[in-house]
Design a protein around this motif. Structure first.
Motif, PDB file in Angstrom:
ATOM      1  N   ASN A 139      12.360   6.344  18.924  1.00 29.19           N
ATOM      2  CA  ASN A 139      11.256   5.742  19.661  1.00 29.19           C
ATOM      3  C   ASN A 139      11.287   4.231  19.543  1.00 29.19           C
ATOM      4  OD1 ASN A 139       9.511   8.271  20.297  1.00 29.19           O
ATOM      5  ND2 ASN A 139      10.039   8.476  18.150  1.00 29.19           N
ATOM      6  N   GLU A 140      10.687   3.587  20.533  1.00 32.71           N
ATOM      7  CA  GLU A 140      10.464   2.148  20.434  1.00 32.71           C
ATOM      8  C   GLU A 140       9.141   1.976  19.696  1.00 32.71           C
ATOM      9  OE1 GLU A 140      12.522  -0.331  21.159  1.00 32.71           O
ATOM     10  OE2 GLU A 140      13.955   1.253  21.650  1.00 32.71           O
ATOM     11  N   VAL A 141       9.235   1.686  18.420  1.00 30.46           N
ATOM     12  CA  VAL A 141       8.048   1.553  17.577  1.00 30.46           C
ATOM     13  C   VAL A 141       7.740   0.069  17.422  1.00 30.46           C
ATOM     14  CG1 VAL A 141       7.088   1.994  15.274  1.00 30.46           C
ATOM     15  CG2 VAL A 141       8.572   3.701  16.361  1.00 30.46           C
ATOM     16  N   LYS A 142       6.500  -0.314  17.713  1.00 32.74           N
ATOM     17  CA  LYS A 142       6.094  -1.718  17.631  1.00 32.74           C
ATOM     18  C   LYS A 142       5.839  -2.158  16.193  1.00 32.74           C
ATOM     19  CE  LYS A 142       3.612  -1.274  21.992  1.00 32.74           C
ATOM     20  NZ  LYS A 142       2.270  -1.305  22.562  1.00 32.74           N
ATOM     21  N   SER A 143       5.159  -1.311  15.424  1.00 26.59           N
ATOM     22  CA  SER A 143       4.843  -1.647  14.036  1.00 26.59           C
ATOM     23  C   SER A 143       4.569  -0.367  13.262  1.00 26.59           C
ATOM     24  CB  SER A 143       3.628  -2.577  13.956  1.00 26.59           C
ATOM     25  OG  SER A 143       2.444  -1.870  14.303  1.00 26.59           O
ATOM     26  N   ILE A 144       4.671  -0.501  11.936  1.00 23.54           N
ATOM     27  CA  ILE A 144       4.376   0.609  11.033  1.00 23.54           C
ATOM     28  C   ILE A 144       3.383   0.104   9.997  1.00 23.54           C
ATOM     29  CG2 ILE A 144       5.304   2.249   9.345  1.00 23.54           C
ATOM     30  CD1 ILE A 144       8.104   1.668  10.681  1.00 23.54           C
ATOM     31  N   THR A 145       2.297   0.842   9.834  1.00 24.98           N
ATOM     32  CA  THR A 145       1.350   0.572   8.759  1.00 24.98           C
ATOM     33  C   THR A 145       1.389   1.770   7.822  1.00 24.98           C
ATOM     34  OG1 THR A 145      -0.100  -0.690  10.222  1.00 24.98           O
ATOM     35  CG2 THR A 145      -1.066   0.101   8.151  1.00 24.98           C
ATOM     36  N   ILE A 146       1.560   1.496   6.549  1.00 20.64           N
ATOM     37  CA  ILE A 146       1.524   2.534   5.527  1.00 20.64           C
ATOM     38  C   ILE A 146       0.184   2.376   4.817  1.00 20.64           C
ATOM     39  CG2 ILE A 146       2.658   3.522   3.501  1.00 20.64           C
ATOM     40  CD1 ILE A 146       5.112   1.708   4.319  1.00 20.64           C
ATOM     41  N   ALA A 147      -0.576   3.443   4.705  1.00 24.60           N
ATOM     42  CA  ALA A 147      -1.855   3.402   4.005  1.00 24.60           C
ATOM     43  C   ALA A 147      -1.786   4.369   2.828  1.00 24.60           C
ATOM     44  CB  ALA A 147      -3.001   3.778   4.937  1.00 24.60           C
ATOM     45  N   ILE A 148      -1.909   3.806   1.631  1.00 23.45           N
ATOM     46  CA  ILE A 148      -1.814   4.614   0.420  1.00 23.45           C
ATOM     47  C   ILE A 148      -3.000   4.320  -0.499  1.00 23.45           C
ATOM     48  CG2 ILE A 148       0.701   4.811   0.476  1.00 23.45           C
ATOM     49  CD1 ILE A 148       0.813   2.542  -1.634  1.00 23.45           C
ATOM     50  N   MET A 149      -3.207   5.204  -1.444  1.00 27.98           N
ATOM     51  CA  MET A 149      -4.222   4.989  -2.461  1.00 27.98           C
ATOM     52  C   MET A 149      -3.623   4.147  -3.586  1.00 27.98           C
ATOM     53  SD  MET A 149      -6.884   6.491  -1.262  1.00 27.98           S
ATOM     54  CE  MET A 149      -7.927   6.337  -2.710  1.00 27.98           C
ATOM     55  N   GLU A 150      -4.472   3.579  -4.424  1.00 32.70           N
ATOM     56  CA  GLU A 150      -4.022   2.712  -5.516  1.00 32.70           C
ATOM     57  C   GLU A 150      -3.349   3.469  -6.662  1.00 32.70           C
ATOM     58  OE1 GLU A 150      -7.192   0.810  -7.747  1.00 32.70           O
ATOM     59  OE2 GLU A 150      -8.504   2.530  -7.408  1.00 32.70           O
ATOM     60  N   VAL A 151      -3.400   4.782  -6.659  1.00 34.37           N
ATOM     61  CA  VAL A 151      -2.855   5.569  -7.763  1.00 34.37           C
ATOM     62  C   VAL A 151      -1.317   5.552  -7.725  1.00 34.37           C
ATOM     63  CG1 VAL A 151      -4.891   7.027  -7.953  1.00 34.37           C
ATOM     64  CG2 VAL A 151      -3.035   7.722  -6.447  1.00 34.37           C
ATOM     65  N   PRO A 152      -0.675   5.599  -8.888  1.00 35.83           N
ATOM     66  CA  PRO A 152       0.788   5.471  -8.948  1.00 35.83           C
ATOM     67  C   PRO A 152       1.557   6.481  -8.097  1.00 35.83           C
ATOM     68  CG  PRO A 152      -0.155   5.324 -11.147  1.00 35.83           C
ATOM     69  CD  PRO A 152      -1.276   5.702 -10.226  1.00 35.83           C
ATOM     70  N   CYS A 153       1.101   7.718  -8.045  1.00 32.02           N
ATOM     71  CA  CYS A 153       1.859   8.727  -7.306  1.00 32.02           C
ATOM     72  C   CYS A 153       1.907   8.429  -5.807  1.00 32.02           C
ATOM     73  CB  CYS A 153       1.325  10.129  -7.570  1.00 32.02           C
ATOM     74  SG  CYS A 153      -0.456  10.301  -7.481  1.00 32.02           S
ATOM     75  N   CYS A 154       0.977   7.669  -5.297  1.00 31.66           N
ATOM     76  CA  CYS A 154       0.938   7.343  -3.873  1.00 31.66           C
ATOM     77  C   CYS A 154       2.030   6.345  -3.485  1.00 31.66           C
ATOM     78  CB  CYS A 154      -0.428   6.781  -3.508  1.00 31.66           C
ATOM     79  SG  CYS A 154      -1.222   7.671  -2.174  1.00 31.66           S
ATOM     80  N   ARG A 155       2.519   5.579  -4.423  1.00 30.74           N
ATOM     81  CA  ARG A 155       3.585   4.599  -4.139  1.00 30.74           C
ATOM     82  C   ARG A 155       4.825   5.282  -3.573  1.00 30.74           C
ATOM     83  NH1 ARG A 155       2.226  -0.432  -3.218  1.00 30.74           N
ATOM     84  NH2 ARG A 155       0.613  -1.045  -4.673  1.00 30.74           N
ATOM     85  N   GLY A 156       4.978   6.574  -3.882  1.00 35.95           N
ATOM     86  CA  GLY A 156       6.123   7.318  -3.364  1.00 35.95           C
ATOM     87  C   GLY A 156       6.170   7.328  -1.846  1.00 35.95           C
ATOM     88  N   LEU A 157       5.008   7.383  -1.193  1.00 37.78           N
ATOM     89  CA  LEU A 157       4.970   7.382   0.268  1.00 37.78           C
ATOM     90  C   LEU A 157       5.457   6.039   0.804  1.00 37.78           C
ATOM     91  CD1 LEU A 157       4.322   8.923   2.844  1.00 37.78           C
ATOM     92  CD2 LEU A 157       1.966   8.085   2.662  1.00 37.78           C
TER      93      LEU A 157
END
Length: 152
Positions: A104-122
């Protein structure tokens, strides 16, 4: 406090104290900004039409529950894929995301995660997928605190 039985400090049980306000309830319900279905990363097809010429939000499952203004602040105008880096079978995620970015022609990507360490994996998976896709796409990460505040 100690760690939970699974060892992840993000899984530690805690009570979030809220101060009740005397403000009257809004008279109108907030509108949903969701533009497609399905939203779970395992279920979205990489060539789904909503990814073409889009801004994409890749959000950890908990973000929408922690951030009261999720729809207006993060989701509005974006295609959505949700995932949990701790509980999902994430083995296919990097390749699937790379396919979405390549197809796809993707304009931008926003990643939204929680502050907890396990979320950094996403965050790490999305960045890995972007590299694998061979594309250069604007990428930002929003970190949401357990109390619902936006940290970045």
């Amino acid at each position: 406090m100690g760690h939970s039985a699974c060892g992840c400090p993000g899984s530690m049980a805690r009570v979030i104290e809220r101060t009740e306000t005397n403000e009257s309830a809004p008279t109108a319900k907030a509108a949903s900004e969701l533009r497609q279905w399905p939203v779970q990363l395992h279920l979205v097809p990489p060539t789904a039409p909503w990814f073409q010429d889009s801004d994409i939000l890749i959000a950890a499952d908990c973000v929408a529950f922690a951030l009261g203004s999720f729809h207006s602040d993060l989701l509005k105008g974006k295609a959505l894929a949700i995932a949990c880096p701790k509980l999902d079978d994430t083995a296919p995620y990097v390749e699937k995301l790379a396919n979405i970015f390549r197809s796809n022609e993707v304009k931008s990507i926003t990643i939204a995660i929680m502050e907890v360490p396990c979320c950094r994996g996403l965050d790490m998976m999305v960045r890995q997928a972007l590299t694998l896709s061979g594309k250069e796409i604007e990428l930002t990460t929003a970190v949401i605190g357990i109390n619902g505040e936006r940290r970045s």
